[in-house]
Write an enzyme that holds these catalytic residues in place. Structure first.
Site, PDB file in Angstrom:
ATOM      1  CG  ASP A 226       4.710  -1.888   3.163  1.00 27.22           C
ATOM      2  OD1 ASP A 226       4.368  -2.941   3.334  1.00 27.22           O
ATOM      3  OD2 ASP A 226       5.449  -1.291   2.294  1.00 27.22           O
ATOM      4  CD  GLU A 275      -0.699  14.904  18.161  1.00 24.65           C
ATOM      5  OE1 GLU A 275      -1.598  15.279  17.428  1.00 24.65           O
ATOM      6  OE2 GLU A 275       0.385  15.489  18.068  1.00 24.65           O
TER       7      GLU A 275
HETATM    8  C1  GLC Z   1       5.663  -5.177   2.288  1.00 21.38           C
HETATM    9  C2  GLC Z   1       4.390  -5.778   1.945  1.00 21.38           C
HETATM   10  C3  GLC Z   1       4.722  -6.246   0.473  1.00 21.38           C
HETATM   11  C4  GLC Z   1       4.935  -5.240  -0.432  1.00 21.38           C
HETATM   12  C5  GLC Z   1       6.305  -4.475  -0.093  1.00 21.38           C
HETATM   13  C6  GLC Z   1       6.634  -3.346  -0.812  1.00 21.38           C
HETATM   14  O1  GLC Z   1       6.668  -6.064   2.437  1.00 21.38           O
HETATM   15  O2  GLC Z   1       3.997  -6.439   2.816  1.00 21.38           O
HETATM   16  O3  GLC Z   1       3.172  -6.716  -0.015  1.00 21.38           O
HETATM   17  O4  GLC Z   1       5.187  -5.881  -1.721  1.00 21.38           O
HETATM   18  O5  GLC Z   1       6.251  -4.090   1.272  1.00 21.38           O
HETATM   19  O6  GLC Z   1       5.665  -2.350  -0.133  1.00 21.38           O
END
Ligand code: GLC
Length: 548
Positions: A226, A275
């Site tokens: 993310d 790993e």
């Molecule tokens: C990414 C995720 C989204 C979230 C953001 C903050 O873009 O896909 O849903 O709100 O990160 O974590």
């Protein structure tokens, strides 16, 4: 592939299971994989509380195996106060009770592997929840914990102004002032409940390598990372000198996004992934200014894939699509990485609605995507042709972006407002929440949802679900539809995109009227809409042929 191998019992044997699955297929499984995104709260509800969960998802895995995808990616199910639907993680090694238990996660991974499906989980390293133990300690004044986040004194005579001019992606300043004690501000690029980690700190780096190992030991096949582009901030956290920074996202290198320092982190993560036996992968959610900048995340010693947001952001226009495809294949090919293709996810307006042109155009876009070389991401419900749900009253909405946008109702379309693509799936034509679960659904499903359900579409050759099933079956059966960068453009009239890959030909007509194709067509394999297989392709239609 053996679809029926049974899961071994011990943790050690489990680690080996991925190897067994991987070895069953030749080559790098991820280079041409179709990866299905499960958004757990909206996929299937196993315990009847109106919220999707791991048990519900596990029960539906056979549906996904039968659909013909290679892997699933699950959005976060970790312990979280849900200020941003789980992208605010309080404990990276625990499952939120709303989604189940670690035992349920283990059972899901085992069952998926037994069905020949790989499992990718989300990891959220840019920020934690404000309820994470480290942040709680930081707020309580623990100096060691504060260093793991970005705390700064405010500007102005009494420190009343934020330390710099950065704006939150969800609207408003990217800084919040803390109460009591040292009234410093902390940085949050997203909601105030999502404080950004300080990735210069070795404890943060160590913690995330350990979190990766925790899930790799559980048997996961990879991670979707993310905000992979956000971890490193420019030294000194310099002002942007500009407002309305949101419009620059994905178009410029910002002091808080796509800084070169992030690549060292992914090199160290790659060493962790390597790993483990089998091919465990990292997929970057990286919003960068260009395909070249995205390609940096998937160099040999970094991650395996990055989402192709440049493609997602390209409208339904043959020339623009062709340029985006060429650019992606060129820049990714240069670093030896496969391209990825994506049309929908939990953050954007569903592509059936976003592209305009309704049902036909949505199907045509899907069939084009599935013909391109590389790996494709399918967001739950797109195989049912679900539209964006626009009519959600304010009181049921949960997306923090909705509440931080000055005039969400006046905002153009649904852009930036994400509940409309998160409405729980319809599995059955009628009954409680159309088969999503026995206890209703956390967002209201629109009338007519039942006609789009899995049971309503199954066996109907005209349905979008059967289109996806057939497309995925053909994709598996025809080797030239898989891995590789090779794609030869064929001459085509304006508004049409046509290419050949070995013995396979695909053409997409992005116009609304019929177009005469300028090349000999062969035997029709599949079309996204009514089409006789001849030399005139209807508007908003994609077709696949065996080369003539
Ligand atoms: C990414 C995720 C989204 C979230 C953001 C903050 O873009 O896909 O849903 O709100 O990160 O974590």
């Amino acid at each position: 592939m053996d679809q029926h191998s049974s899961a071994p019992e011990s943790a050690e044997a489990r680690t080996g299971l991925a190897t067994t699955v991987n070895e069953a297929r030749s080559g790098d499984w991820w280079r041409d994989a179709v990866i299905y995104q499960i958004y757990p709260r909206s996929f299937a509800d196993g315990n009847g509380d109106g919220m999707g969960d791991l048990e519900g998802a596990r029960a539906r895995l056979p549906y996904l195996a039968e659909l013909g995808v290679d892997a699933v990616w699950l959005s976060p199910f970790y312990a979280s106060p849900q200020a941003d639907a789980g992208y605010d993680v309080a404990d990276y090694r625990a499952i939120d009770p709303m989604f189940g238990t670690l035992h349920d996660a283990d059972a899901l991974i085992r069952d998926a592997h037994a069905l020949g499906l790989r499992v990718i989980v989300d990891v959220v390293p840019n920020h934690s929840s404000d309820r994470h133990e480290w942040f709680r300690r930081a707020l309580a004044g623990d100096p060691a914990a504060r260093e793991r986040y970005h705390f700064r004194p405010g500007k102005g005579p009494s420190g009343d102004e934020p330390p710099n001019d950065w704006e939150s992606i969800f609207g408003g300043p990217a800084w919040t002032r803390t109460e009591g004690g040292e009234r410093h501000w902390y940085l949050h690029l997203f909601a105030p409940e999502q404080p950004d980690f300080n990735w210069e700190h070795p404890a943060v780096q160590d913690e995330f390598r350990s979190v990766l190992r925790f899930w790799l030991d559980m048997g996961v096949d990879g991670f979707r990372i993310d905000v992979a582009h956000g971890l490193v901030k420019a030294a000194g956290l310099p002002d942007m000198g500009d407002t309305g920074q949101l419009r620059l996202l994905g178009t410029a290198t910002l002091p808080f996004f796509d800084q070169d320092g992030v690549h060292e982190i992914y090199r160290s993560w790659r060493r962790v992934l390597d790993e483990y036996p089998g091919q465990r992968i990292g997929v970057a959610e990286a919003w960068t200014p260009s395909a070249e900048r995205t390609a940096l995340y998937v160099r040999d010693d970094e991650l395996h894939q990055a989402f192709n947001f440049h493609y997602l952001n390209t409208g339904w226009d043959a020339a623009a699509l062709r340029a985006a495809i060429d650019e992606s294949l060129g820049s990714l090919g240069a670093v030896g990485a496969p391209a990825t293709w994506v049309l929908s996810n939990h953050d954007v307006v569903r592509h059936r609605t976003r592209l305009g042109g309704g049902h036909s155009r949505g199907r045509a876009a899907s069939l084009l995507m599935l013909a391109l070389p590389g790996s494709a991401y399918v967001y739950q419900g797109e195989e049912l042709g679900l539209p964006e749900v626009r009519e959600l009253p304010a009181e049921v909405r949960q997306d923090p972006a909705f509440f931080r946008t000055a005039d969400p109702v006046g905002a153009a379309g649904q852009e930036g407002l994400r509940d409309g693509c998160r409405v729980p799936l319809p599995w059955e034509e009628s009954g409680s929440s159309y088969g999503f679960g026995s206890g209703g659904s956390w967002l209201p499903q629109p009338a007519g949802w039942g006609a789009l359900s899995v049971t309503a579409q199954t066996g109907d050759p005209e349905s979008t679900l059967e289109l996806y099933r057939t497309a995925l079956r053909l994709r598996r059966a025809r080797p030239e539809l898989g891995d590789g960068e090779e794609l030869e453009w064929l001459p085509a009239p304006e508004g049409v995109l046509a290419f050949r890959r070995g013995g396979f030909v695909c053409a997409a007509n992005t116009g609304t009227g019929p177009a005469a194709l300028g090349f000999p067509v062969g035997e029709l394999l599949l079309a996204s809409g009514p089409f006789d297989g001849g030399a005139t392709l209807p508007g908003d239609t994609t077709a696949w042929w065996v080369r003539g």
